[in-house]
Design a protein around this motif. Structure first.
Motif, PDB file in Angstrom:
ATOM      1  N   THR A  79      25.199  35.109  31.976  1.00 41.07           N
ATOM      2  CA  THR A  79      24.634  36.326  32.544  1.00 41.07           C
ATOM      3  C   THR A  79      24.440  36.198  34.048  1.00 41.07           C
ATOM      4  N   LYS A  80      24.032  35.014  34.495  1.00 42.14           N
ATOM      5  CA  LYS A  80      23.809  34.785  35.930  1.00 42.14           C
ATOM      6  C   LYS A  80      25.097  34.905  36.731  1.00 42.14           C
ATOM      7  N   ILE A  81      26.175  34.338  36.195  1.00 36.23           N
ATOM      8  CA  ILE A  81      27.427  34.321  36.969  1.00 36.23           C
ATOM      9  C   ILE A  81      28.366  35.458  36.567  1.00 36.23           C
ATOM     10  N   TRP A  82      27.888  36.370  35.697  1.00 36.19           N
ATOM     11  CA  TRP A  82      28.766  37.417  35.189  1.00 36.19           C
ATOM     12  C   TRP A  82      29.401  38.291  36.283  1.00 36.19           C
ATOM     13  N   PRO A  83      28.676  38.676  37.350  1.00 34.12           N
ATOM     14  CA  PRO A  83      29.336  39.483  38.392  1.00 34.12           C
ATOM     15  C   PRO A  83      30.582  38.804  38.968  1.00 34.12           C
ATOM     16  N   TYR A  84      30.523  37.481  39.122  1.00 31.85           N
ATOM     17  CA  TYR A  84      31.687  36.770  39.660  1.00 31.85           C
ATOM     18  C   TYR A  84      32.781  36.641  38.587  1.00 31.85           C
ATOM     19  N   VAL A  85      32.352  36.393  37.346  1.00 33.98           N
ATOM     20  CA  VAL A  85      33.318  36.316  36.248  1.00 33.98           C
ATOM     21  C   VAL A  85      34.011  37.657  36.063  1.00 33.98           C
ATOM     22  N   ASP A  86      33.250  38.744  36.162  1.00 38.54           N
ATOM     23  CA  ASP A  86      33.816  40.087  36.012  1.00 38.54           C
ATOM     24  C   ASP A  86      34.918  40.327  37.033  1.00 38.54           C
ATOM     25  N   GLN A  87      34.633  39.986  38.280  1.00 32.96           N
ATOM     26  CA  GLN A  87      35.613  40.218  39.341  1.00 32.96           C
ATOM     27  C   GLN A  87      36.880  39.399  39.122  1.00 32.96           C
ATOM     28  N   ALA A  88      36.716  38.127  38.799  1.00 28.59           N
ATOM     29  CA  ALA A  88      37.892  37.265  38.610  1.00 28.59           C
ATOM     30  C   ALA A  88      38.643  37.640  37.337  1.00 28.59           C
ATOM     31  N   ALA A  89      37.897  37.866  36.241  1.00 28.85           N
ATOM     32  CA  ALA A  89      38.545  38.170  34.962  1.00 28.85           C
ATOM     33  C   ALA A  89      39.266  39.510  35.020  1.00 28.85           C
ATOM     34  N   SER A  90      38.709  40.483  35.723  1.00 31.58           N
ATOM     35  CA  SER A  90      39.359  41.790  35.823  1.00 31.58           C
ATOM     36  C   SER A  90      40.720  41.676  36.489  1.00 31.58           C
ATOM     37  N   GLU A  91      40.803  40.863  37.534  1.00 35.08           N
ATOM     38  CA  GLU A  91      42.092  40.681  38.208  1.00 35.08           C
ATOM     39  C   GLU A  91      43.093  39.966  37.308  1.00 35.08           C
ATOM     40  N   VAL A  92      42.613  38.938  36.577  1.00 34.32           N
ATOM     41  CA  VAL A  92      43.511  38.197  35.681  1.00 34.32           C
ATOM     42  C   VAL A  92      44.012  39.097  34.557  1.00 34.32           C
TER      43      VAL A  92
END
Length: 567
Positions: A79-92
């Motif tokens: 949950t803490k790192i989700w904003p960064y995961v969202d950005q990277a995962a969306s591009e992938v």
């Protein structure tokens, strides 16, 4: 006298002590053996076994607490790192899934792309974790994940009529199990060379489609086509045995990639009692078969017009990558011509249930949905014959569909030794060419031994049965003598058929009741020749299709002679 009495008592006491000692040692030995057996049994127990014996409500509080603490910690960190995961995962996701969507794009659309893709603000929650395998070569871990997200996903859909449709994917609900493989293990940090990930099990995937500024239901066929495209793209790009490999330390990890391990030979024989989808007349059924929903690896049968009991007798071959987890899917449709075909029913066969080299003859009940089987409506049955042939098993059995002299062919040897270097489509092309050229010719000897439990056809509770034997392609026929007033007749008659193309012919046996002024149909058996070609000779019982009861006892023998068609 006292000496003798003392001697006897002493000897008796000594013997008693020895017997007691032996009995005690035997008792201890038995207890040690029972303890060893119990320990061995516990060592073989799986997590599922332990859950059956001791439900979670009886676990010590510290065990439940420890497990929950691990998952809670993992979910908090995600949950803490989700904003960064969202950005990277969306591009992938956008870069990797768009080519797959294009591959599965329905024919009614000219393009299908993402115009917006973010995973939203709600992070997935992990609800379970387990170590599947751990050894010197690597570690395999499975994580159960649940996600009821609020993503912002908009598809840019273009039709051939020039109409642009921005379609939003909403209300996504997903539950599944992801498999992570850390392999190979190395001496340098982070101690593994690559990570392979895959969707091991898709338990639930729900979503809704909505045209931005309108209703998608107003455009017939588009909603179903896009929904099927999304499901198929996910199925083939993420679901095990497909796996994505992420190198962590530079190196060659091609050996971790998905590779063919065998072939599945499928005979689509027939279907019976299909539900009728037409208001006037009967359905025009055809079948679609696949292991993976790739367009170039899905097989379609011919259409049988106006028939709810079609006989196809068609052969298909499929590439298998993981027999332990993959399955064969069969879907029966009603051909509606220019309109979209209507699904009659579907069925599946788990490849792990097939014994390599053994022909399996199955009748499968058709259902509306393979994942959620709430519909109890009778949709009919489909009849298949299956033969799984792993690569590298030429010394154990033979594959009649690929062999020249009923032994290992050069093609199979090439497949065995070069499967890792040969594209799957090339394997498909070579195998198709081989089956097209080869003809298995021979003599089929059929002995009709007897029948059992035939239904009564006469007023007096008896029947006068006889059997008509015929080959479907050559239409050669023979029939047994009539046995009067008998529901368990014995014939022991043998008939020989010259068969020109054994791999694609069928034997049909019909049981009739003889009457003075006609005949009454009792039931029939339809079988391919694959098993007798493979085994050479066998005796078996076959249930009569279309009869309330009864079966035929037959002996089949094959004398082969393989030839090739002239070019």
């Amino acid at each position: 006298m006292e000496f003798l009495l003392g001697l006897v008592l002493g000897l008796a006491a000594g013997v008693a002590l020895i017997i007691a000692f032996v009995q005690l040692e035997n008792f201890r030995s038995k207890k040690r053996a029972e303890l060893a057996t119990t320990i061995a049994a516990f060592s073989r127990m799986t997590v599922e076994d332990s859950r059956k014996i001791l439900p979670a409500k009886h676990y010590p509080s510290w065990v439940v607490f420890a497990q929950r603490q691990k998952l809670n910690w993992l979910n908090v960190q995600l949950t803490k790192i989700w904003p960064y995961v969202d950005q990277a995962a969306s591009e992938v996701i956008k870069s990797s899934v768009e080519p797959v969507l294009e591959q599965y794009r329905p024919v009614v659309l000219s393009s299908l792309k993402f115009s917006k893709l973010t995973l939203g603000t709600i992070a997935p929650q992990f609800t379970g974790v387990s170590i599947v395998e751990a050894d010197d070569s690597g570690i395999t871990m499975e994580l159960e994940m649940q996600w009821d997200g609020n993503p912002n996903i908009v598809l840019d859909v273009q039709t051939y009529l020039g109409v642009a449709l921005p379609i939003q994917v909403k209300n996504i609900g997903f539950t599944g199990v992801f498999r992570l493989i850390f392999k190979p293990l190395v001496d340098q940090l982070p101690c593994f060379g690559a990570v392979s990930y895959s969707l091991r099990e898709k338990k639930k995937l729900d979503f809704t489609l909505k045209v931005v500024g309108g209703e998608i239901s107003s455009i017939p066929g588009i909603s179903d086509a896009i929904e099927e495209t999304l499901h198929d793209a996910i199925e083939d790009s993420l679901v095990w045995p497909v796996r994505k490999i992420v190198p962590i330390i530079p190196g060659d990890y091609s050996y971790l990639e998905l590779k063919p391990v065998g072939t599945l030979e499928v005979k689509l024989i027939q279907a019976k009692n299909l539900s009728n989808k037409d208001i006037v007349g009967k359905s025009d059924p055809y079948a679609v078969l696949y292991i993976r929903p790739l367009h170039d690896r899905m097989k379609r049968s011919k259409t049988i017009n106006n028939d709810l009991n079609p006989i196809w007798n068609e052969h298909f071959e499929f590439i298998v990558e993981d027999a332990s987890t993959q399955r064969l899917i069969v879907k029966i449709y009603d051909d509606e011509g220019v309109q979209a075909s209507e699904l009659i029913g579907c069925a599946q066969v788990l490849l792990k249930d097939l014994q390599p080299g053994k022909v399996k003859d199955v009748w499968l009940k058709l259902v509306k949905d393979l994942e959620i089987q709430r519909d109890k409506k009778d949709r009919g049955q489909v009849h298949l014959e299956l033969l799984y042939c792993p690569f590298g098993t030429e010394s154990e059995f033979t594959n009649p569909f690929a062999n020249q002299d009923l032994s290992m062919t050069s093609l199979e040897k090439a497949l065995k030794s070069e499967a890792s270097e040969t594209d799957v489509t090339d394997i498909d092309k070579m195998s198709k060419h081989r089956k097209k050229d080869a003809i298995v010719r021979g003599v089929l000897s059929v002995t009709v031994i007897s029948a059992q439990d035939l239904p009564s056809m006469d007023v007096l509770g008896k029947a006068d049965p006889y059997v008509v034997l015929s080959m479907k392609k050559t239409e050669t026929k023979n029939k047994t003598r009539v046995v009067n007033d008998n529901l368990n007749p014995t014939w022991n008659q043998t008939f020989d058929f010259v068969v020109e193309d054994g791999l694609h012919d069928m034997l049909i046996l019909e049981v009739w009741d003889h009457d003075t002024f006609g005949k009454n149909f009792i039931g029939k058996c339809i079988m391919t020749l694959t098993r007798v070609i493979l085994e050479g000779e066998f005796t078996d019982s076959f249930i009569l299709d279309g009869a309330k009861s009864g079966k035929l006892n037959l002996h089949l023998k094959w004398l082969p002679q393989l030839i090739y068609r002239n070019p």
